[in-house]
Structures are given as structure tokens and as C-alpha cells.
Design a protein around this motif. Structure first.
Motif, PDB file in Angstrom:
ATOM      1  N   GLY A 150       1.290   7.898   3.987  1.00  0.00           N
ATOM      2  CA  GLY A 150       0.687   9.064   3.349  1.00  0.00           C
ATOM      3  C   GLY A 150       0.403   8.894   1.869  1.00  0.00           C
ATOM      4  N   GLN A 151       0.751   7.750   1.284  1.00  0.00           N
ATOM      5  CA  GLN A 151       0.506   7.576  -0.152  1.00  0.00           C
ATOM      6  C   GLN A 151      -0.533   6.477  -0.371  1.00  0.00           C
ATOM      7  OE1 GLN A 151       3.871   7.890  -2.844  1.00  0.00           O
ATOM      8  NE2 GLN A 151       5.216   8.069  -1.054  1.00  0.00           N
ATOM      9  N   PRO A 152      -1.398   6.675  -1.345  1.00  0.00           N
ATOM     10  CA  PRO A 152      -2.450   5.679  -1.570  1.00  0.00           C
ATOM     11  C   PRO A 152      -1.895   4.405  -2.185  1.00  0.00           C
ATOM     12  CG  PRO A 152      -2.549   7.395  -3.234  1.00  0.00           C
ATOM     13  CD  PRO A 152      -1.467   7.812  -2.279  1.00  0.00           C
ATOM     14  N   ILE A 153      -2.359   3.282  -1.706  1.00  0.00           N
ATOM     15  CA  ILE A 153      -1.954   2.000  -2.290  1.00  0.00           C
ATOM     16  C   ILE A 153      -3.209   1.173  -2.575  1.00  0.00           C
ATOM     17  CG2 ILE A 153       0.340   1.859  -1.233  1.00  0.00           C
ATOM     18  CD1 ILE A 153      -0.944   0.014   0.904  1.00  0.00           C
ATOM     19  N   THR A 154      -3.028   0.188  -3.455  1.00  0.00           N
ATOM     20  CA  THR A 154      -4.124  -0.721  -3.797  1.00  0.00           C
ATOM     21  C   THR A 154      -3.779  -2.102  -3.211  1.00  0.00           C
ATOM     22  OG1 THR A 154      -4.366   0.475  -5.847  1.00  0.00           O
ATOM     23  CG2 THR A 154      -5.508  -1.644  -5.681  1.00  0.00           C
ATOM     24  N   LEU A 155      -4.740  -2.708  -2.547  1.00  0.00           N
ATOM     25  CA  LEU A 155      -4.511  -4.036  -1.977  1.00  0.00           C
ATOM     26  C   LEU A 155      -4.875  -5.080  -3.015  1.00  0.00           C
ATOM     27  CD1 LEU A 155      -6.142  -3.315   1.500  1.00  0.00           C
ATOM     28  CD2 LEU A 155      -3.725  -3.181   0.886  1.00  0.00           C
ATOM     29  N   THR A 156      -3.863  -5.874  -3.435  1.00  0.00           N
ATOM     30  CA  THR A 156      -4.118  -6.832  -4.506  1.00  0.00           C
ATOM     31  C   THR A 156      -4.233  -8.253  -3.992  1.00  0.00           C
ATOM     32  OG1 THR A 156      -1.765  -7.108  -4.877  1.00  0.00           O
ATOM     33  CG2 THR A 156      -2.874  -5.411  -6.160  1.00  0.00           C
ATOM     34  N   GLY A 157      -3.990  -8.461  -2.737  1.00  0.00           N
ATOM     35  CA  GLY A 157      -4.097  -9.827  -2.211  1.00  0.00           C
ATOM     36  C   GLY A 157      -3.875  -9.809  -0.708  1.00  0.00           C
ATOM     37  N   SER A 158      -3.945 -11.002  -0.116  1.00  0.00           N
ATOM     38  CA  SER A 158      -3.750 -11.062   1.334  1.00  0.00           C
ATOM     39  C   SER A 158      -3.012 -12.338   1.695  1.00  0.00           C
ATOM     40  CB  SER A 158      -5.100 -11.007   2.049  1.00  0.00           C
ATOM     41  OG  SER A 158      -5.812 -12.198   1.782  1.00  0.00           O
ATOM     42  N   TYR A 159      -2.460 -12.355   2.874  1.00  0.00           N
ATOM     43  CA  TYR A 159      -1.717 -13.514   3.384  1.00  0.00           C
ATOM     44  C   TYR A 159      -1.883 -13.551   4.885  1.00  0.00           C
ATOM     45  CZ  TYR A 159       1.540  -9.826   4.600  1.00  0.00           C
ATOM     46  OH  TYR A 159       2.080  -8.681   5.115  1.00  0.00           O
ATOM     47  N   GLU A 160      -1.401 -14.617   5.480  1.00  0.00           N
ATOM     48  CA  GLU A 160      -1.557 -14.739   6.919  1.00  0.00           C
ATOM     49  C   GLU A 160      -0.181 -14.819   7.579  1.00  0.00           C
ATOM     50  OE1 GLU A 160      -5.200 -16.799   7.951  1.00  0.00           O
ATOM     51  OE2 GLU A 160      -4.021 -17.859   9.455  1.00  0.00           O
ATOM     52  N   LEU A 161       0.132 -13.849   8.427  1.00  0.00           N
ATOM     53  CA  LEU A 161       1.408 -13.875   9.134  1.00  0.00           C
ATOM     54  C   LEU A 161       1.167 -13.632  10.631  1.00  0.00           C
ATOM     55  CD1 LEU A 161       4.410 -14.226   8.565  1.00  0.00           C
ATOM     56  CD2 LEU A 161       4.595 -11.780   8.193  1.00  0.00           C
ATOM     57  N   GLY A 162       0.636 -12.462  10.969  1.00  0.00           N
ATOM     58  CA  GLY A 162       0.352 -12.180  12.390  1.00  0.00           C
ATOM     59  C   GLY A 162       1.610 -11.824  13.137  1.00  0.00           C
ATOM     60  N   LEU A 163       1.893 -10.542  13.295  1.00  0.00           N
ATOM     61  CA  LEU A 163       3.145 -10.145  13.928  1.00  0.00           C
ATOM     62  C   LEU A 163       3.027 -10.025  15.446  1.00  0.00           C
ATOM     63  CD1 LEU A 163       4.724  -7.656  11.393  1.00  0.00           C
ATOM     64  CD2 LEU A 163       4.996 -10.101  11.619  1.00  0.00           C
ATOM     65  N   GLY A 164       1.801 -10.111  15.963  1.00  0.00           N
ATOM     66  CA  GLY A 164       1.641 -10.136  17.420  1.00  0.00           C
ATOM     67  C   GLY A 164       2.270  -8.941  18.105  1.00  0.00           C
TER      68      GLY A 164
END
Lengths: 376, 379, 369
Positions: free
Chosen positions: A163-177
Motif C-alpha cells: 500500500g505504500q509507494p516505492i521507487t525501483l532503483t535497480g534490478s536483479y535476477e533471482l526467480g522464486l518459482g
């Protein structure tokens, strides 16, 4: 070269052999599928631990699994850091959260990982390098392998977490399946903002890195002696094994896949036995003839066993090929990490050989019964 | 009579070699067990996913349009429900609160996920009889009903047991039956008043709106009226639609559905291959007898029916053996997973139909093959 | 007709009994059977089904264990032989089955190789030797055929090739010609004959096929588990031929001659050996098949040669007819092969055949003593 009788017997009636082998091939394929999902799920349940860099782990005594971990007093981390041989203790926070994409309004579940933005707790240096970018509150890194239900997002864009706004500052690769639809990594401050301020006094996990040259078992023993009984200290292999065991033995899917494999194995063995024993019955006079020619019983048994092996291998190879195709389809359809690695191929091959051993063993008594005196 | 005689003839030809017949039954039975197992897995997953949905006792259910399933935690404001209450044809509209939360095992303190449900005790609109019989006990503060079919990891729980839900102390007033699913190891029921005493729960955030209609009111009409009243802010579903939604999301989201479905197909394929082999050998071995039957003046149809009867006998024998093993397997899985493994008659009949189907298919293939290779022009 | 050389015994069956079943169901199949089969001899066994021929064949073939009595193959006693030794023993025996019992899945050559692979033959020769024997049997262009693509006769010839390829010392055949037409049967039989003659193999054939009886050296007839007759066909023919050249048998009908010949036994004497001695009790009648015999009488005045008998000559009848001691001594002049008739058989034959008696009387008169 001795005449390979078993081989010639197997290919003598190709259509019959093909149907016989077909049944077994399906059984092996079923094993491949269930083993594939089981194996993928196994890897999957411990995927977060595998991505983290630690030697020892502190968790609450009430810990169930990573997704069901119970917070414990942060003080334990400081106490652990004082133990000789411990180089670093990092606080790790994890809980599920609700994701909402403001652009499409779509919602999804996910796991939120909280770490101190200064703690390089990931094995992947690319993630550690980006941790600095989440230092400001309400910023996050996002898993590129999150499900499509996360909707379109971009680095630098906005999203809504709990419910709270966030800013996406980067990305990574994990994949929780299987575990979750996606994940984000936030700083511990942001975590407390999003999951509730009461978290500030707690940690979900403590990740311990040992000083160079420190003995893992000795340090673990020391930690266990010094820390109060409300926490437990385990090694990385131990926790990974525990997570997998929980999935395999407690969760319904794990149990079902295993039962499915056993049933498929039994069916495969039964089919092979049926093929072999009818083959042996049909050739009983031939085996008696070999006895009359002066072939010792062991080399006649050898023919039966070889024939079982040939059937098993003839069934295994197409099953392997089909499994490779189906794994690919499954991967594309569900994004599930299905891979036909050598270990799994070898595992199913071993099962096929076990079926063969079982079936051959049972059908050998027919060879034993072949009576050369009845030929006259 | 004619069929009975032929059936007996088929039986006599098969039972001529009891050892071989037994082996054939075993072969078919294995295919049946595979089908039972995979079907059971599939049903275990889907049945358990709708275990709550099928107990919804309201005529209509209103939810937030973004709520994809009952466990998603997407809530809507309570005042919408008050609006629903005013719609003509609606007799009652009550909130149902749910929260995925932790239950502390009273024996060892370990925690497991349960779905906590808060209901209006005066009109719960849930098909759970204990809510009526234990209504007065549940009015007391911090009392709950516990799911007796919950997984064993939740501990041994009896009326009077004390434990914690979401860290909040509770006392178990009684037990009811629902069972675990893939998301939760069990369920805990309480009054909405008690539910709202749990941490982070607000009366304004409703998970499900339970709507009962006035007698004689047409559900479709009322649904339309509600939709007109609250617009796109709520979605109106029937209880059956909620169940369908749960089932779809489980099979779609979890690839297990695909695997088990595939398993069912593979079982069918295995059975067909096994039956084909058995029947082909059977027919081949009895070619002289068949030739004699034909010489006696029986039409080819007679022989074809004979082989198909063989197939039917195989499927019946194999099914019976497979059904017995399947029951054992279901009982085992039920104990291990606590999921309800329901071997109901329609499901058993489905497997029987599949079994007969595969045997008849195999019989047909075997006939075709024999006809193709038979030099005596038997068929 | 030349006589066969002296032969060693290959198979000796002594006092063999055999039972099937146990307890109440125990049933005796063979009763005290005795049989000796020589090298190079073809023995045909006849008799109604259930008479025990097959049982005897399987016992000799070490396919069954000997229960009572003794069977020796060359120097090996089969009674009490351990199973692994039984298996090894079978490699010296060529089996020809009525049902061919070829392996369906492999070619004619490979079927023959199955036997070769058990022998000491070098591996690289296997194909060559298999092809050679198949060629001998007229199957040179069928070596790569599988049994189902061969005719019944061809299949039987492959089975025979398999039985013969190791040149076994013993060949046991069960109705080898039953499935064959006349010509194929003749080929098979002549092959067996050649093998017996050239390699000295002993061949036992169980058959009901009258067409092949003429190949037999002996015909053994079994009834109810017992050998009831053992007719040495070829030897009898040789003896008949010799007897025919004898003055005294000249008038005998062929069937009477055969009767006598069948009762005669072969005896061999070295140069200078005393065959009968004057004054001994007479027990046999002799016909010379080969060589010369000097007859001499000893008296107070010394030894006097009275005759020198050549092939076809006979002696020893006087003592039998008059029930007196030998009145002369017979000595071999060079190697001698003679056929003998026991006193009982001799007297029976004399009484049965008037013409024989008349001939004898004439001879006695002529010889004057």
C-alpha cells in the motif's frame, strides 16, 4: 565375438518389442516428469539461501521455513558478533508483501527481502553493488524474473508495496518459482516502514561470515554455547537440506510427486516383467536347446538379463528425448526451472536399470525351468 | 443370452491360463493405480483449494474486483457493504474477515500458517454447524474454533487448549472440520469481534461480503441491482463462482496441475500399451480356436465381440485390483498430507471408464493387427 | 563286402532302470536295459511310443540323471555326474531334435555358431566352419536366412549342421526325418552315415520312418521299457553273404539264413592262436569269415594235419552234434575273423531246418569223422 543372442532376440520382432518398450518408456517419462518437478522444486525452495553469502545462520527456535521464519531479538546478532572467529553478522529480514503495479492496477504477491544497505550479503556481486541505491527509504531493487502478473515496470519507475509507494532503483535476477510470484530487495529501514515498525527490534535471520581460517564447527559450537536458547545456529548446507526436507516430506506436493514416482517405478517394473516373462515363455524351448548344447545355466541367465537391459535402455532413450522436450514446454509454459541435467538423467537411468534387475530376477525362474530332456 | 454365452466363452479362454491372467490383471491394475494416483493428486490439489469456498453459505458474495482468490488479502471498505444492504431483494449483508496468520503449536511453540476467519456470529453464512452449536462460547473474548483436520504440524489441539494466533493469546472453544490447502496448513474461526482484536485488523477492511437474498428474490436480478448500486468498486459472485475461481487459480498458477494431468494421460497410455500386448498375444495364441469357431459358422462379428469381451474382462479385473490399491494409496496420502483425498463414486467411475476405454482401444488395435497379419483370412 | 575294422565300444549301458514321478505316482519307465554301441555304428531305436526309447536317449545324452545302473560314454560314467559336468559332457554330443529347436531370432550361420562357440575352435574360424558345413548340407545360399524363412527340410538341415559342426563322438537324433520329404530325408541319412563311417561317430536314431532303416548297423526294438531285440543289420548281412558261400547253408532260405546269422557272434584270432583244442568240451560252431585255419589231429603217432580251411569254411560241428569232446585242434593261420554260433543255437537251427541237417550229414559223411 560370441553371438549376441539377447540382442537378436530383442530385435527379432520389432513391432512387438516397440509396443513393449513403449509402455515402459511412458513409465520412465512419468518418472522424468515427477522427478523434474520435484528436483526443480527442491532447488527452488532453497533458492534464496543459495543466493546468500554466509557460513552460519542464526534463526529463531520457532523457525519453520524461510517463508515462515519467526523474528528474534536483534540483540542476538550483537552477541554473536562477539564470538571469536565471527567476522561479520548481518541482519536479514524477509516476509511476504503485496505488490501493486500503479500503471495497470494489477496486484500480485511477493517476497520482500530486507538487508542493511551496507551489508554485501549476496553472492552475486551485481546485487551487492546495487545495494547502495536502496539506501533512501522507500526504494527497492526488483527481481527481473518476477511473474508477468507484476505488469510492466522499469528501473526508476514507481510501484506500490504493502500500500505504500516505492521507487525501483535497480534490478536483479533471482526467480522464486514456486515460492512466490516475485521479490524485491529493500533496505532494513524501508522494510520496517513497509512491514511495520515493530520489526526494528528484531531480525528474521542472522547471516554469519567467518573470519579467514576459523573452523566452522568450532565457531558454531561456541555460538550455540553462548547464545540463549531462543535461537538456533546451523550451517549453510544444514539449512538448505532442512528446507528441502521440509518440502519433500511435509508439503503435499513433495509427497505426491514422490508417491507418483514410486507408482510409476512399480508400473515400469511390472511392464518390463510382463514383457520379459512372456518373452522367456515363448523361447523356453530355445533356452532348453542351449542347455542341451552344453551352455552353462549362468550364460543362459545372462541372455535373460541382457534382454532386460536392452529393453530398459531401448525404453530409456526415447523417454530421455521426450522428457527433454516436455521440460522445455513446461519451462516455457510455467517459467518453472525444469532442467534435464546429467544427475537427473542418471537417476532415471538408475531407476530403469533397477526395474530391469527386478524384472529379470523374477523372470529367470522360467529359464531355470527350461528342461532340455523335454525337447525329445 | 447370446451375449452372456459369449461373455462366458471369453472368460473361459482367458481363465484357461490363470497365471497369465493374473499377470495381465496386474499389468492393467498398475495403469489403473497410476490413473487413480494422478487423478487423486489433481483432485487433492483442487478440492483442497476450494475447501473454504464450498462452505460459503450466502446466496451472493461481494469482493474487491482485484481480489483474485480468497487468500490474496485484497479488501474493500465496509461502507460498500452497507450500500449493498439497502439493495431491494437483499435480506442481509455481513462482513467476513480473513487473514493469513501464524498459529503457534501449543506443544512446541513452532508456527505455521493458518487462515484466520472472523464471522458474524449472529448470521455467519458459513456451512459450519459448530458455529451455531458453540455460538455462546465463541462470544467470550479470545475464543476460537480450531480446524480438527489441520495438519499435524499445528500440534494436538482440543477444546480448552490455549495457544496464540498472530502472537495474540487465544483459547480453543471447540473444533470444526475444514482441512489444509496448499497455502495454509489449517483454519481458525472466531467471531469478528475477536478477530478485530488481533494485531493490524480493522473493521473497515472487509475481505468478503456475505449476502443473503430475501425469499423468492431472483439472484441474477439482485446481482445486477447490486452492481448498479456500487459500480466497479465491487464484484458480485455466486458461491459457485468463488469456488470455480479458486480452482482455476490453483491449477493455472501451480504447474502441478499440468504435471498431474500429464500423469493421467501417461497412465492411460501405459494401460493401452499393456492391454494391447496382452490382447494381441491372447488372440494370436487362440487363432486355431478362432478359426474353428469361424468354421462352425460364426460370423467375424462374433470373434470381434469375443475379443472385445476379453478386453472388458481385463479392464474389470484390472480396475478392481487397481481400485483396491488406489484406496490404500489415498488413505496413505491422506495421512501424510492431511489433504482430503476423495475417492468418490463419480471419480472411480471416471477411472473405470478410462480403463474400459483403454482396454477396448487396445482390443481394437490388437484385432486390427491380427487381421493384418492373419494369413488364414480369419477376419 | 569288406568287413569293418575291429571297433571300440563308445556307449555302454548296463542294468539301467528309470522311474518317473514320486510316491504313489512313481512309475518305472526302463527295466534293466543293457546295450553297447560301438564307434562308427548307427543304431536305430524303434518301438511303440511310451516304450522308453526317448528316456534312454535322454539318459545317454546326459539330459537326465541316471538313477539306477550305469551308462558310460567312452571312459566317463554318467551315473552320479555333477550338473556342471553333465553340461560339459553334452558338448561332446550332437543333438538332432524333431522340432529342429533352432533359435528363431538368429540366422542359420549364427545357429550353427552357437555350437562352435562352445568348442575349442579358434574364433576366427567360426564363420568359415559354420558356412562350410551348411554348404555341405546344400545350404550355402541360405547362411543368412532366419529359420522362419527356411523350409522344414532346410531347417532340419541347419539343426543337423549345428549338431555335427563340432564333429561330436556321439549323435543322438529324434525322428530326424519325420518332417522331411523323401529326398531331404535321404540327404540327412546319408550324411549321418558318412559321419559314422568317416569320423567313427556313434549315432543313435529314434525313428518310426521305415525308409531309413537300411542305413542302420543295428536296430534295437524296445517294448514296455525293455530292449526286446537288438538286430545287427549290417553285420547280419555280411554274415549271410559269407554263409551263402558255405556249402552247408546253400539250400537255406534267406529268412532262415538271417535267423542263423543274427545269432552269430564275431570273434577274432591272432596268427597261430588255438581256436579249439582237441579233447576240450565243444560249445561253439565256427564259420571262417577271413583268413585260414589249420585243422590237425593229435594221436599217439604224433600231430597230423587233416585240413586247411579258407574263407567260407566251417568247423566244430561234430562235437556239438555228437555231444563229444573236440576231435581235432584248430589253429589260426594268419589273422582270422570267425563267426560263432553257440551250441544251443546251433542245435536249434539244425532241428528247425531239415535241409541244413541233410547238408550237415552229407558233409559229415564226406569228411568221414
Amino acid at each position: 565375438m560370441r553371438t549376441p543372442i539377447a540382442w537378436f532376440n530383442s530385435i527379432d520382432q520389432p513391432r512387438r518389442t516397440a509396443t513393449a518398450v513403449g509402455g515402459m518408456c511412458f513409465a520412465l517419462l512419468l518418472i522424468f516428469m515427477q522427478a523434474g518437478f520435484l528436483g526443480a522444486a527442491r532447488v527452488n525452495v532453497s533458492i534464496i539461501y543459495q543466493a546468500l553469502d554466509f557460513d552460519l545462520l542464526i534463526h529463531s527456535r520457532a523457525y519453520l521455513t524461510l517463508q515462515r521464519s519467526d523474528p528474534f531479538d536483534r540483540l542476538r546478532l550483537a552477541q554473536a558478533a562477539a564470538v571469536p572467529g565471527v567476522a561479520r553478522v548481518s541482519r536479514f529480514l524477509i516476509d511476504s508483501f503485496g505488490w501493486r503495479n500503479p500503471r495497470t492496477g494489477s496486484t500480485a504477491g511477493g517476497m520482500m527481502l530486507g538487508v542493511a544497505s551496507t551489508a554485501p550479503v549476496f553472492l552475486d556481486p551485481a546485487i551487492n553493488a546495487q545495494l547502495a541505491t536502496v539506501r533512501p527509504t522507500l526504494t527497492a531493487l526488483i527481481d527481473r524474473k518476477s511473474r508477468p502478473s507484476y505488469g510492466p515496470w522499469e528501473v526508476g519507475g514507481k510501484a506500490v508495496a504493502n500500500g505504500q509507494p516505492i521507487t525501483l532503483t535497480g534490478s536483479y535476477e533471482l526467480g522464486l518459482g514456486l515460492i512466490s510470484e516475485g521479490s524485491i530487495i529493500v533496505s532494513d529501514d524501508t522494510y520496517e516502514r513497509l512491514q511495520g515498525p515493530w520489526n526494528s527490534g528484531y531480525a528474521q535471520l542472522g547471516l554469519i561470515k567467518l573470519a579467514p581460517g576459523a573452523d566452522r564447527e568450532r565457531v558454531a559450537a561456541e555460538l550455540r554455547a553462548r547464545l540463549p536458547r531462543d535461537v538456533v545456529v546451523v550451517t549453510k548446507p544444514e539449512i538448505i537440506q532442512r528446507e528441502q526436507h521440509y518440502f519433500l516430506s511435509v508439503k503435499p506436493v513433495g509427497i505426491m510427486f514422490q508417491v507418483g514416482m514410486i507408482v510409476a517405478f512399480a508400473a515400469g517394473a511390472a511392464i518390463l516383467y510382463q514383457i520379459l516373462s512372456s518373452e522367456m515363455s515363448n523361447r523356453i524351448a530355445e533356452f532348453a536347446t542351449l542347455k542341451a548344447l552344453g551352455y552353462p545355466i549362468t550364460s543362459i541367465y545372462g541372455i535373460g538379463i541382457q534382454q532386460g537391459l536392452i529393453y530398459a535402455l531401448l525404453a530409456y532413450l526415447p523417454a530421455l528425448g521426450l522428457a527433454a522436450v516436455l521440460y522445455r514446454v513446461g519451462r516455457d509454459l510455467s517459467g518453472f526451472p525444469l532442467h534435464l541435467d546429467a544427475g537427473r538423467a542418471a537417476f532415471v537411468l538408475a531407476l530403469a536399470l533397477a526395474m530391469c534387475a527386478f524384472a529379470a530376477f523374477l523372470s529367470l525362474w522360467k529359464i531355470r525351468r527350461a528342461d532340455p530332456a523335454s525337447l525329445f | 443370452m447370446w451375449f452372456l454365452r459369449q461373455f462366458l466363452l471369453a472368460w473361459r479362454m482367458l481363465s484357461d491360463r490363470p497365471a497369465r491372467l493374473t499377470l495381465s490383471f496386474v499389468g492393467v491394475a498398475f495403469a489403473v493405480v497410476i490413473m487413480f494416483a494422478e487423478l487423486g493428486f489433481l483432485n487433492g490439489v483442487t478440492d483442497s483449494s476450494i475447501n473454504l469456498a464450498v462452505r460459503l453459505g450466502s446466496d451472493l458474495v461481494v469482493v474487491h474486483p482485484q481480489q483474485e482468490h480468497l487468500k490474496s488479502g485484497v479488501e474493500f471498505p465496509l461502507f460498500h457493504l452497507q450500500q449493498v444492504r439497502d439493495v431491494p431483494g437483499v435480506a442481509a449483508a455481513r462482513p467476513l474477515y480473513t487473514s493469513g496468520n501464524y498459529w503457534a503449536n501449543p506443544q512446541d511453540g513452532s508456527r505455521n500458517r493458518v487462515l484466520v476467519i472472523g464471522v458474524d456470529l449472529d448470521d455467519p453464512m458459513l456451512r459450519i454447524p459448530e458455529l451455531a452449536t458453540l455460538r455462546e462460547e465463541l462470544r467470550a473474548p479470545d475464543t476460537v474454533l480450531f480446524d480438527r483436520r489441520a495438519r499435524l504440524e499445528l500440534g494436538v489441539v482440543q477444546p480448552g487448549t490455549r495457544s496464540r494466533v498472530a502472537g495474540h493469546p487465544v483459547r480453543v472453544a471447540g473444533l470444526f472440520s475444514l482441512g489444509p490447502n496448499f497455502a495454509y496448513e489449517g483454519h481458525v474461526l472466531m467471531s469478528s469481534r475477536n478477530f478485530l482484536r488481533l494485531p493490524n485488523q480493522r473493521a473497515e477492511d472487509v475481505d468478503l461480503g456475505m449476502v443473503r437474498l430475501q425469499p423468492g428474490a431472483d439472484p441474477e436480478t439482485v446481482r445486477r441491482r447490486i452492481q448498479e448500486r456500487v459500480g466497479a468498486r465491487l464484484e458480485v459472485l455466486t458461491a459457485a463462482e468463488v469456488a470455480l475461481r479458486e480452482r482455476t487459480i490453483t491449477t493455472r498458477k501451480a504447474p502441478v496441475g499440468i504435471v498431474f494431468g500429464l500423469g493421467l494421460l501417461v497412465g492411460f497410455a501405459i494401460g493401452t500399451v499393456v492391454c494391447y500386448q496382452i490382447l494381441f498375444n491372447e488372440v494370436n495364441d487362440h487363432l486355431p480356436q478362432f478359426a474353428m469357431l469361424k468354421a462352425l459358422g460364426h460370423p467375424p462379428r462374433f470373434l470381434i465381440v469375443l475379443v472385445l469381451f476379453d478386453a472388458l474382462i481385463l479392464s474389470l479385473g484390472g480396475f478392481l485390483a487397481g481400485w483396491l490399491v488406489g484406496r490404500g494409496l489415498y488413505a496413505f496420502l491422506e495421512r501424510q498430507t492431511a489433504l482430503e483425498m476423495d475417492l468418490s463414486t463419480p471419480r472411480a467411475l471416471l477411472v473405470l471408464a478410462l480403463t474400459s476405454g483403454m482396454c477396448l482401444l487396445a482390443g481394437w488395435l490388437a484385432l486390427k493387427r491380427v487381421a493384418a497379419s492373419d494369413p488364414a483370412d480369419l477376419f | 563286402m569288406p568287413l569293418p575294422p575291429p571297433r571300440e565300444v563308445a556307449i555302454t549301458v548296463t542294468g539301467v532302470n528309470h522311474h518317473y514321478g514320486r510316491g504313489e505316482a512313481r512309475k518305472q519307465a526302463l527295466f534293466d536295459n543293457h546295450l553297447a554301441i560301438h564307434r562308427g555304428e548307427i543304431v536305430i531305436m524303434t518301438g511303440p511310443s511310451g516304450s522308453g526309447k526317448t528316456t534312454l536317449l535322454t539318459l545317454i545324452g546326459t539330459l537326465r540323471g541316471v538313477q539306477e545302473g550305469s551308462i558310460r560314454i567312452d571312459q566317463t560314467e554318467l551315473a552320479g555326474l555333477a550338473p556342471p559336468d553333465q553340461v560339459r559332457m553334452r558338448r561332446n554330443i550332437g543333438f538332432i531334435f524333431q522340432q529342429h529347436n533352432l533359435l528363431d531370432a538368429i540366422s542359420a550361420r549364427q545357429n550353427v555358431r552357437l555350437a562352435l562357440e562352445l568348442s575349442a575352435a579358434p574364433r576366427r574360424e567360426h564363420n568359415q566352419r559354420a558356412d562350410a558345413i551348411l554348404g555341405t548340407l546344400g545350404l550355402a545360399d541360405r547362411v543368412h536366412y532366419k529359420p522362419r524363412n527356411l523350409s522344414g527340410g532346410q531347417r532340419q538341415r541347419v539343426a543337423i549342421a549345428r549338431a555335427l559342426v563340432n564333429q561330436p563322438r556321439i549323435i543322438l537324433a529324434d525322428e530326424p526325418t519325420a518332417a522331411l520329404d523323401k529326398d531331404s530325408g535321404a540327404i540327412v541319412v546319408s550324411l549321418l552315415r558318412r559321419l559314422a563311417d568317416e569320423q567313427g561317430s556313434s549315432v543313435m536314431i529314434v525313428t518310426h520312418d521305415n525308409r531309413i532303416l537300411n542305413v542302420a548297423d543295428r536296430i534295437v526294438n524296445m517294448v514296455d521299457g525293455r530292449i526286446v531285440s537288438d538286430i545287427r543289420v549290417k553285420e547280419t548281412m555280411v554274415i549271410c553273404a559269407i554263409l551263402k558261400r558255405c556249402e552247408i547253408f546253400k539250400e537255406m532260405s534267406p529268412s532262415d539264413l538271417t535267423d542263423v546269422a543274427q545269432k552269430m557272434r564275431e570273434e577274432r584270432f591272432a596268427n597261430g592262436a588255438t581256436i579249439i583244442r582237441q579233447g576240450d568240451i565243444g560249445d561253439k560252431f565256427y564259420v571262417i569269415a577271413q583268413g585260414r585255419v589249420h585243422i590237425q589231429v593229435e594221436s599217439a603217432t604224433g600231430t597230423r594235419a587233416v585240413a586247411s580251411l579258407a574263407e567260407g569254411g566251417f568247423f566244430g560241428e561234430v562235437a556239438l552234434l555228437r555231444d563229444q569232446p573236440r576231435n581235432a585242434t584248430a589253429q589260426a593261420d594268419g589273422e582270422v575273423l570267425a563267426y560263432t554260433l553257440s551250441k544251443a543255437d546251433f542245435l536249434a537251427a539244425v532241428r528247425a531246418h531239415r535241409s541244413f541237417e541233410a547238408q550237415l550229414s552229407a558233409q559229415l559223411f564226406h569228411r568221414g569223422g
